[in-house]
Design a protein around this motif. Structure first.
Motif, short mmCIF file in Angstrom:
data_model
loop_
_atom_site.label_atom_id
_atom_site.label_comp_id
_atom_site.label_asym_id
_atom_site.label_seq_id
_atom_site.Cartn_x
_atom_site.Cartn_y
_atom_site.Cartn_z
N VAL A 96 0.81 -1.21 0.00
CA VAL A 96 0.00 0.00 0.00
C VAL A 96 0.85 1.26 0.00
O VAL A 96 0.38 2.33 -0.40
CB VAL A 96 -1.02 0.04 1.17
CG1 VAL A 96 -1.99 -1.14 1.07
CG2 VAL A 96 -0.33 0.07 2.52
N LEU A 141 -5.93 0.18 -3.15
CA LEU A 141 -5.19 -0.04 -1.92
C LEU A 141 -6.12 -0.70 -0.90
O LEU A 141 -7.25 -0.24 -0.71
CB LEU A 141 -4.71 1.29 -1.33
CG LEU A 141 -3.85 2.18 -2.21
CD1 LEU A 141 -3.61 3.52 -1.51
CD2 LEU A 141 -2.54 1.51 -2.55
N SER A 193 -3.93 0.02 4.56
CA SER A 193 -3.60 1.43 4.36
C SER A 193 -3.80 2.23 5.65
O SER A 193 -2.92 3.00 6.06
CB SER A 193 -4.46 2.04 3.25
OG SER A 193 -4.15 1.44 2.02
N LEU A 245 -2.10 5.64 5.48
CA LEU A 245 -2.51 6.05 4.13
C LEU A 245 -4.02 6.22 4.12
O LEU A 245 -4.76 5.24 4.26
CB LEU A 245 -2.08 5.03 3.08
CG LEU A 245 -0.59 5.07 2.75
CD1 LEU A 245 0.18 4.17 3.65
CD2 LEU A 245 -0.38 4.73 1.30
N ILE A 293 -3.03 9.65 0.42
CA ILE A 293 -2.85 8.80 -0.76
C ILE A 293 -2.90 9.66 -2.02
O ILE A 293 -3.58 10.69 -2.06
CB ILE A 293 -3.87 7.65 -0.85
CG1 ILE A 293 -5.29 8.14 -1.08
CG2 ILE A 293 -3.79 6.75 0.37
CD1 ILE A 293 -6.24 7.03 -1.48
#
Length: 128
Positions: free
Chosen positions: A44, A76, A81, A86, A102
Motif C-alpha cells: 500500500v 489499496l 492502508s 494512508l 494517498i
C-alpha cells in the motif's frame, strides 16, 4: 485475457515493484486487459502521496499514474492502508486527521475487490 496483479511489497524494499510495473507495461502493450492492481500489506505504500524519490531512483507515483491512464484500477487495501497512515479524504475525516495521504490515482477498497479477482480474472499475478 483478464489479469489481476497483486503487489505486496513496499516500493523501496525489493525489485518486485519494478518487476510489477515492467510486467504491466508489457501486458498492456500486448493488449491484455488488466482488471485491477491490488496493493496489500506493505504494498500500500505505493499509494503514499508524499513519496519524494531521489532523481536517480524510480518515481513510482509517476509510473503508477501511467498505468492508471490505461483505465486500470489501482486499489489499496483499506485496512492495510489505515494501519500504515494512508488515508483518502473520507478516511482522514473518520480518523480526525487533517490531510489525506494517498495519491489521487489510487482508491481505497476492501478485500472483497481482491477476492473478486479470483472470480473475474483469468490470471492473478502476485509480486511479493
Amino acid at each position: 485475457m483478464r489479469i489481476q496483479v497483486n503487489v505486496y511489497s513496499a516500493p523501496w524494499s525489493s525489485q518486485s515493484s519494478v518487476d510489477a510495473l515492467t510486467f504491466l507495461e508489457e501486458a498492456l502493450r500486448q493488449g491484455y486487459e488488466i482488471s485491477r492492481v491490488f496493493f496489500f500489506f506493505d504494498g500500500v505504500y505505493h499509494g503514499l502521496s508524499s513519496q519524494s524519490p531521489a532523481s536517480d531512483e524510480t518515481n513510482f507515483l509517476t509510473q503508477w499514474q501511467k498505468i492508471r491512464d490505461n483505465d486500470v484500477e489501482l486499489l489499496l487495501c483499506i485496512a492495510a492502508s489505515a494501519n500504515r497512515g494512508l488515508l483518502d479524504d473520507a478516511e482522514a475525516k473518520r480518523y480526525d486527521k487533517e490531510h489525506p495521504t494517498i495519491a489521487n490515482c489510487f482508491s481505497l477498497t476492501g478485500l472483497g475487490q481482491w477476492a473478486t479477482g479470483f472470480h473475474d480474472s483469468d490470471h492473478i499475478i502476485t509480486f511479493k
